[in-house]
Every structure is written in structure tokens, then in C-alpha cells.
Motif scaffolding. Structure first.
Motif, PDB file in Angstrom:
ATOM      1  N   HIS A   1       0.809  -1.222   0.000  1.00  0.00           N
ATOM      2  CA  HIS A   1       0.000   0.000   0.000  1.00  0.00           C
ATOM      3  C   HIS A   1       0.851   1.287   0.000  1.00  0.00           C
TER       4      HIS A   1
ATOM      5  N   HIS B   1       1.115   4.459  -2.570  1.00  0.00           N
ATOM      6  CA  HIS B   1       1.007   5.901  -2.308  1.00  0.00           C
ATOM      7  C   HIS B   1       2.136   6.657  -3.009  1.00  0.00           C
TER       8      HIS B   1
ATOM      9  N   SER C   1       0.480   9.131   6.267  1.00  0.00           N
ATOM     10  CA  SER C   1      -0.921   8.689   6.178  1.00  0.00           C
ATOM     11  C   SER C   1      -1.438   8.426   7.584  1.00  0.00           C
ATOM     12  N   GLY C   2      -2.568   7.728   7.673  1.00  0.00           N
ATOM     13  CA  GLY C   2      -3.138   7.430   8.983  1.00  0.00           C
ATOM     14  C   GLY C   2      -2.266   6.480   9.792  1.00  0.00           C
TER      15      GLY C   2
ATOM     16  N   GLY D   1      -0.970  11.305  10.550  1.00  0.00           N
ATOM     17  CA  GLY D   1      -2.426  11.271  10.373  1.00  0.00           C
ATOM     18  C   GLY D   1      -3.142  10.851  11.651  1.00  0.00           C
TER      19      GLY D   1
ATOM     20  N   ASP E   1      -5.938  12.909  13.630  1.00  0.00           N
ATOM     21  CA  ASP E   1      -7.238  12.322  13.961  1.00  0.00           C
ATOM     22  C   ASP E   1      -7.524  12.423  15.462  1.00  0.00           C
TER      23      ASP E   1
ATOM     24  N   GLY F   1      -7.704  15.142   9.688  1.00  0.00           N
ATOM     25  CA  GLY F   1      -6.849  16.008   8.864  1.00  0.00           C
ATOM     26  C   GLY F   1      -7.601  17.164   8.226  1.00  0.00           C
ATOM     27  N   PRO F   2      -8.620  16.859   7.410  1.00  0.00           N
ATOM     28  CA  PRO F   2      -9.349  17.955   6.756  1.00  0.00           C
ATOM     29  C   PRO F   2     -10.038  18.877   7.774  1.00  0.00           C
TER      30      PRO F   2
ATOM     31  N   GLN G   1      -7.415  21.154   9.294  1.00  0.00           N
ATOM     32  CA  GLN G   1      -6.988  22.137   8.280  1.00  0.00           C
ATOM     33  C   GLN G   1      -8.016  23.260   8.144  1.00  0.00           C
TER      34      GLN G   1
ATOM     35  N   GLY H   1      -2.423  10.362   2.736  1.00  0.00           N
ATOM     36  CA  GLY H   1      -3.531  11.258   3.054  1.00  0.00           C
ATOM     37  C   GLY H   1      -3.104  12.611   3.594  1.00  0.00           C
ATOM     38  N   VAL H   2      -2.092  12.631   4.453  1.00  0.00           N
ATOM     39  CA  VAL H   2      -1.658  13.901   5.053  1.00  0.00           C
ATOM     40  C   VAL H   2      -1.025  14.818   3.997  1.00  0.00           C
TER      41      VAL H   2
ATOM     42  N   ASN I   1      -2.601  17.993   2.861  1.00  0.00           N
ATOM     43  CA  ASN I   1      -2.625  19.184   3.727  1.00  0.00           C
ATOM     44  C   ASN I   1      -1.931  20.390   3.082  1.00  0.00           C
TER      45      ASN I   1
ATOM     46  N   THR J   1      -5.138  10.646  -0.957  1.00  0.00           N
ATOM     47  CA  THR J   1      -5.895   9.763  -0.066  1.00  0.00           C
ATOM     48  C   THR J   1      -6.081   8.408  -0.785  1.00  0.00           C
ATOM     49  N   ASP J   2      -6.521   7.401  -0.029  1.00  0.00           N
ATOM     50  CA  ASP J   2      -6.550   6.051  -0.587  1.00  0.00           C
ATOM     51  C   ASP J   2      -7.341   5.958  -1.887  1.00  0.00           C
TER      52      ASP J   2
END
Ligand code: KG4
Ligand code: ZN
Length: 336
Positions: A114, A118, A139-140, A166, A170, A183-184, A187, A272-273, A276, A303-304
Motif C-alpha cells: 500500500h 502511495h 498517512s493514517g 495522520g 485524527d 486532517g481535513p 486544516q 492522506g496527510v 494538507n 488519499t486512498d
């Protein structure tokens, strides 16, 4: 021109994509079914629910990816699938579906890590990008700086010693009552906050460029609790902005310094991060100072998603690196 059908189910998105290559990557489809609205209720991903939702949506998602690409199974040359790392029950859904497809269609099965996926989102987004480059994967579950010396050669040069970036976003979002994914939400709150309002600890280790986020996480939580105990109003936006700046500054400065130490003049973001905007702004700033090129994928490829799995899978496909029916899902696995 080969068509790779890629499947991703490592966490809370069921995704399928058709990717091919003709001088540069072509994303023929990138279909995603997200479970975020369900997990939001619980404040984070519930593994058992994630597995069940993957089972419910996987065939529709694969059909959607084929339909969007205007293709049928007969046009597919290989199946790429995320087999590690991730939630094992979630990964198993994608792995078993991919195994069944590969067997029924008599086409190769390509296992994909994975995190390497990315990183390869950068090849989709920036066609002229060539190794070597230094990539921050945030990421997370991961915060790692990876030296990409070839299209399929990845070496970790620095990493977090504890929490992933991440994960910290969270957790702080949850404590501030801003919801999941953090994250979002952080932000957005930070846009109306002052990033200099609070000073939180920036922890990094000089001997091997590693970093740590558990200290900043605890410091932010203590700050919030102390204010609550005194009956003071918690300035959520200022805390979000100061926390975000602290984490992003550590990541950005480490990425550029690792590139410098290894004599590499291109830096990239993944995970995912990487969506940002503060992180992008700071990496841009540090990279410019060192005259480095800075590339990053669009948010949809940070993101995934399964297109990134198709890109990584394509390089393995070219080398004939296939798996058989023995392929299993693996929860934890370092980059090779
Ligand atoms: O790569 P990803 O989609 O899934 C994993 O492989 O983990 O990353 C998810 C992580 C979550 O922790 C989420 O809060 C974070 O990426 N994230 C962000 C942003 N968008 C997503 N973190 C900071 N800023 C964002 N804009
Ligand atoms: Zn991911």
C-alpha cells in the motif's frame, strides 16, 4: 498497451481502477466507495464494520471501474491488489476478490504494498518524474521518509518513532470535537486560527533523522484539559493552527534535510496527510531554499485510491512479479 485492473481495500475505502501505460500513465477509471460517513459516527474506523462494507461494495466498485473505463474483463491483462499493510479483515476482501478474478480470467495477480502505491501516485501525477527522489509518505498509519532510487526500489531513511502524522491529526481533532477524519477538519479550523498562538514541542532525532509526534499530541491534549479545568474557553482554531504548523514543520524540514544529506534534488509527498495545504506550503518553502524540485499528487491521488495501486502494480507486472493463490493479507509490513 496493457490494462491493469487495481483493487484497494486496506482501510475505509473500497476502490478499483483501470490504469494503462503508453509513454505515460493513463488513468482510465478511478472508482471509490468511501465508508467515512459510517465510521464518522464512531469517531474512527471500526475494523469489523470496514470488512463487512468492503464485502458489500467490492463487486459494484470493480464493475464501476470497468464501466467508467469503457472496458470489460476481457480487456484486462492483470489484476493488481493491495495485500499489505492495513486492517487484515479489510485487506482480505480485496485479496480474495482479486485472487478469484485472476483465476477465473487466467491473468496474472500482482501483489502491491500500500505505501509503495502511495509513492507511485507521484508517477501518475507528474509524468516526467524520474527516480531518484525523496518522498514523505504521511498517512493514517505511516510517517516515513523514503528514498526512491528506482521505479521499484524504496528505502526508508527516516520514520516516526511513535504516532503517524495522520493518527495525531485524527486524535487532536477528536479531542477538539472536530470529528473524523481529523486532517481535513483540523486544516479547516486552522484557516481561522493563529499558528503562533501556542508553541508545541517539535521532536526530531539528529542521529538518524527520525521524528516523533506523541509529545506534541500529549502537549496539545494537556493544554486543552488545563483550559477546560479552569473553565476557560478553548480557542479551537488557534490550537488547530498551532498543532498543524508544528507537525507539518517537522515533516517538511526533515524531508528536505534528508534529500540534502542523500544528495537528491527532488522531493515528493504521498499519503492522506499530503493533502494538507500547510504541509505543501512548508515543503515548497524549504525546497525552494535548497533549489530542489517539489512534486505532489492532487488530493484525490493522495488519499486512498486504486489508481496508485495500479501504477505500482504496473512496474511489478513488467518484471513478472506475480503471486499465486497462496497470496495472503498482511497487517504489518515494512517497505521492501
Ligand atoms: O493515506 P490515507 O487516505 O489512508 C491511510 O493509508 O491511512 O490517510 C488517511 C489519513 C487520515 O489520518 C486523515 O486524517 C489524513 O490522512 N488526512 C489529512 C488531510 N486529509 C486526510 N491530514 C492532514 N490534512 C489533510 N488535509
Ligand atoms: Zn493509505
Amino acid at each position: 498497451m496493457h490494462n491493469i485492473l487495481a483493487i484497494e481495500s486496506s482501510c475505509d475505502e473500497t476502490a478499483a481502477s483501470v490504469v494503462s501505460f503508453d509513454k505515460e500513465f493513463i488513468i482510465k477509471s478511478n472508482f471509490i466507495s468511501t465508508q467515512i460517513d459510517t465510521h464518522k459516527i464512531y469517531g474512527g474506523v471500526v475494523p469489523e464494520i470496514a470488512s463487512r462494507m468492503h464485502i458489500e461494495s467490492i463487486s459494484g466498485v470493480v464493475d464501476g471501474a470497468l464501466k467508467d473505463a469503457n472496458l470489460t474483463f476481457s480487456n484486462i491483462d492483470a489484476i493488481a491488489v493491495t495485500y499489505a499493510p492495513g486492517l487484515v479483515g479489510a485487506l482480505l476482501v480485496g485479496v480474495n476478490y482479486a485472487k478469484a478474478l485472476s483465476s477465473a480470467l487466467s491473468i496474472p495477480l500482482v501483489p502491491v504494498h500500500h505505501i509503495e502505491g502511495h509513492i507511485c501516485a507521484n508517477f501518475l501525477a507528474t509524468p516526467d518524474l524520474k527516480p531518484p527522489f525523496m518522498c514523505l509518505v504521511a498517512s493514517g498509519g505511516h510517517s516515513t521518509i523514503v528514498k526512491v532510487s528506482d521505479y521499484d526500489k524504496f528505502d526508508t531513511v527516516a520514520r516516526t518513532r511513535d504516532d503517524a502524522a495522520g493518527e495525531a491529526f485524527d486524535k487532536i481533532s477528536r479531542v477538539l470535537g472536530l470529528g473524523y477524519p481529523g486532517g481535513p477538519a483540523i486544516q479547516k479550523a486552522a484557516e481561522n486560527g493563529d499558528c503562533n498562538a501556542f508553541t508545541f514541542p517539535k521532536v526530531s532525532f539528529s542521529e538518524n533523522s527520525d521524528f516523533s509526534f506523541s509529545g506534541v499530541k500529549t502537549a496539545v491534549i494537556n493544554t486543552i484539559h488545563k483550559m477546560e479545568q479552569k473553565g476557560e474557553e478553548v480557542p479551537k482554531n488557534d490550537i488547530a493552527a498551532s498543532f498543524q504548523h508544528c507537525v507539518c514543520d517537522v515533516l517538511a524540514s526533515r524531508l528536505v534535510s534528508c534529500a540534502k544529506v542523500h544528495g537528491i534534488n527532488t522531493v515528493a509527498l504521498a499519503g492522506g496527510v499530503a493533502a494538507n495545504s500547510k504541509l505543501r506550503e512548508l515543503v515548497n518553502l524549504y525546497a525552494q531554499k535548497e533549489n530542489m524540485r517539489f512534486v505532489y499528487p492532487p488530493i484525490t491521488l493522495c488519499t486512498d485510491n486504486a489508481a496508485m495501486i495500479g501504477a505500482r502494480g504496473y512496474f511489478s507486472f513488467l518484471k513478472g512479479e506475480f503471486a499465486g493463490s497462496e497470496l495472503n493479507a498482511v497487517a504489518t509490513k515494512d517497505i521492501m
